[in-house]
Design a protein around this motif. Structure first.
Motif, PDB file in Angstrom:
ATOM      1  N   VAL A  37       1.023  -1.168   0.391  1.00  0.00           N
ATOM      2  CA  VAL A  37      -0.157   0.196   0.230  1.00  0.00           C
ATOM      3  C   VAL A  37       1.292   1.607   0.316  1.00  0.00           C
ATOM      4  N   VAL A  38       1.157   2.197  -0.940  1.00  0.00           N
ATOM      5  CA  VAL A  38       1.461   3.232  -1.089  1.00  0.00           C
ATOM      6  C   VAL A  38       0.653   4.051  -0.300  1.00  0.00           C
ATOM      7  N   ALA A  39       1.015   5.075  -0.415  1.00  0.00           N
ATOM      8  CA  ALA A  39       0.772   6.896   0.796  1.00  0.00           C
ATOM      9  C   ALA A  39       0.947   7.794   0.006  1.00  0.00           C
ATOM     10  N   LEU A  40       0.636   8.572  -0.453  1.00  0.00           N
ATOM     11  CA  LEU A  40       1.030  10.102  -0.473  1.00  0.00           C
ATOM     12  C   LEU A  40      -0.167  11.407  -0.057  1.00  0.00           C
ATOM     13  N   ILE A  41       0.199  11.985  -0.493  1.00  0.00           N
ATOM     14  CA  ILE A  41      -0.626  14.029   0.376  1.00  0.00           C
ATOM     15  C   ILE A  41      -1.371  13.801  -0.895  1.00  0.00           C
ATOM     16  N   PHE A  42      -3.214  14.009  -0.639  1.00  0.00           N
ATOM     17  CA  PHE A  42      -3.660  14.604  -1.484  1.00  0.00           C
ATOM     18  C   PHE A  42      -3.075  15.853  -1.849  1.00  0.00           C
ATOM     19  N   THR A  43      -2.940  16.073  -3.442  1.00  0.00           N
ATOM     20  CA  THR A  43      -2.850  17.709  -3.663  1.00  0.00           C
ATOM     21  C   THR A  43      -3.044  17.617  -5.561  1.00  0.00           C
ATOM     22  N   PRO A  44      -3.163  18.719  -6.062  1.00  0.00           N
ATOM     23  CA  PRO A  44      -3.589  17.903  -7.482  1.00  0.00           C
ATOM     24  C   PRO A  44      -2.680  18.508  -8.008  1.00  0.00           C
ATOM     25  N   GLU A  45      -1.234  18.320  -7.600  1.00  0.00           N
ATOM     26  CA  GLU A  45       0.280  17.964  -8.206  1.00  0.00           C
ATOM     27  C   GLU A  45       0.417  16.517  -8.139  1.00  0.00           C
ATOM     28  N   ASN A  46      -0.145  15.429  -7.101  1.00  0.00           N
ATOM     29  CA  ASN A  46      -0.352  14.011  -7.035  1.00  0.00           C
ATOM     30  C   ASN A  46      -0.973  14.050  -7.557  1.00  0.00           C
ATOM     31  N   LEU A  47      -1.815  14.112  -8.395  1.00  0.00           N
ATOM     32  CA  LEU A  47      -2.958  13.677  -9.667  1.00  0.00           C
ATOM     33  C   LEU A  47      -2.538  12.311 -10.275  1.00  0.00           C
ATOM     34  N   ASP A  48      -0.783  13.325 -10.958  1.00  0.00           N
ATOM     35  CA  ASP A  48      -0.014  11.814 -12.381  1.00  0.00           C
ATOM     36  C   ASP A  48       0.021  10.806 -11.255  1.00  0.00           C
ATOM     37  N   LEU A  53      -1.019   5.126 -10.442  1.00  0.00           N
ATOM     38  CA  LEU A  53      -1.969   4.043  -8.781  1.00  0.00           C
ATOM     39  C   LEU A  53      -2.960   3.349  -9.652  1.00  0.00           C
ATOM     40  N   HIS A  54      -4.269   4.070  -9.881  1.00  0.00           N
ATOM     41  CA  HIS A  54      -5.298   3.690 -10.527  1.00  0.00           C
ATOM     42  C   HIS A  54      -5.373   2.625 -11.444  1.00  0.00           C
ATOM     43  N   GLN A  55      -4.343   2.986 -12.548  1.00  0.00           N
ATOM     44  CA  GLN A  55      -4.180   2.964 -13.586  1.00  0.00           C
ATOM     45  C   GLN A  55      -3.320   1.264 -12.870  1.00  0.00           C
ATOM     46  N   ASN A  56      -2.420   1.209 -12.474  1.00  0.00           N
ATOM     47  CA  ASN A  56      -2.309  -0.043 -12.303  1.00  0.00           C
ATOM     48  C   ASN A  56      -2.992  -0.866 -11.025  1.00  0.00           C
TER      49      ASN A  56
END
Length: 136
Positions: A37-48, A53-56
């Motif tokens: 499970v990967v974690a990241l901060i929800f920001t517009p810069e992280n949408l890519d 992650l979703h596609q894979n």
């Protein structure tokens, strides 16, 4: 015997759990173990990164602060929404109302704060020790 809900615990010293891997780039995902499970901060810069992650079909957690971010995170396919206790009640209520698939996890630094999260009726708790930073 009745089946019931269980509060999820990630990083508690008595309960074994898989760690989460904090990433800040698509490249960092390549340095995480399979099925993690990967974690990241929800920001517009992280949408890519989130789209990758979703596609894979990579399970991911988003650090969020608002109910709006929670609704967006659910729609983006997050498995977990990591929240600070001060934002937790409002986000948990929205998650329950809309029957989110994502689980709301309260972020805490030490085990002495777990009782506070239990009283807030969150889906779970994630301790800071459960999140491993991946630099790529």
């Amino acid at each position: 015997m009745f089946g019931g809900l269980i509060m999820l615990l990630f990083g508690h010293p008595y309960v074994s759990s898989l760690p989460f891997y904090h990433i800040d780039s698509v490249e960092a995902v390549r340095h995480t173990p399979p099925n993690s499970v990967v974690a990241l901060i929800f920001t517009p810069e992280n949408l890519d990164i989130i789209e990758h992650l979703h596609q894979n079909s990579v399970r991911f957690a988003l650090h969020i602060e608002t109910v709006t971010d929670a609704v967006i995170g659910e729609n983006l396919g997050a498995s977990y929404l990591i929240v600070l206790p001060k934002h937790a009640v409002a986000i948990q209520k929205v998650a329950e109302h809309y029957l989110f698939d994502a689980k709301v996890l309260g972020y805490i630094e030490n085990v002495n704060l777990l009782e506070d999260l239990i009283e807030l009726r969150l889906d779970g708790a994630i301790f800071s020790d459960a999140i491993i930073k991946i630099n790529a």
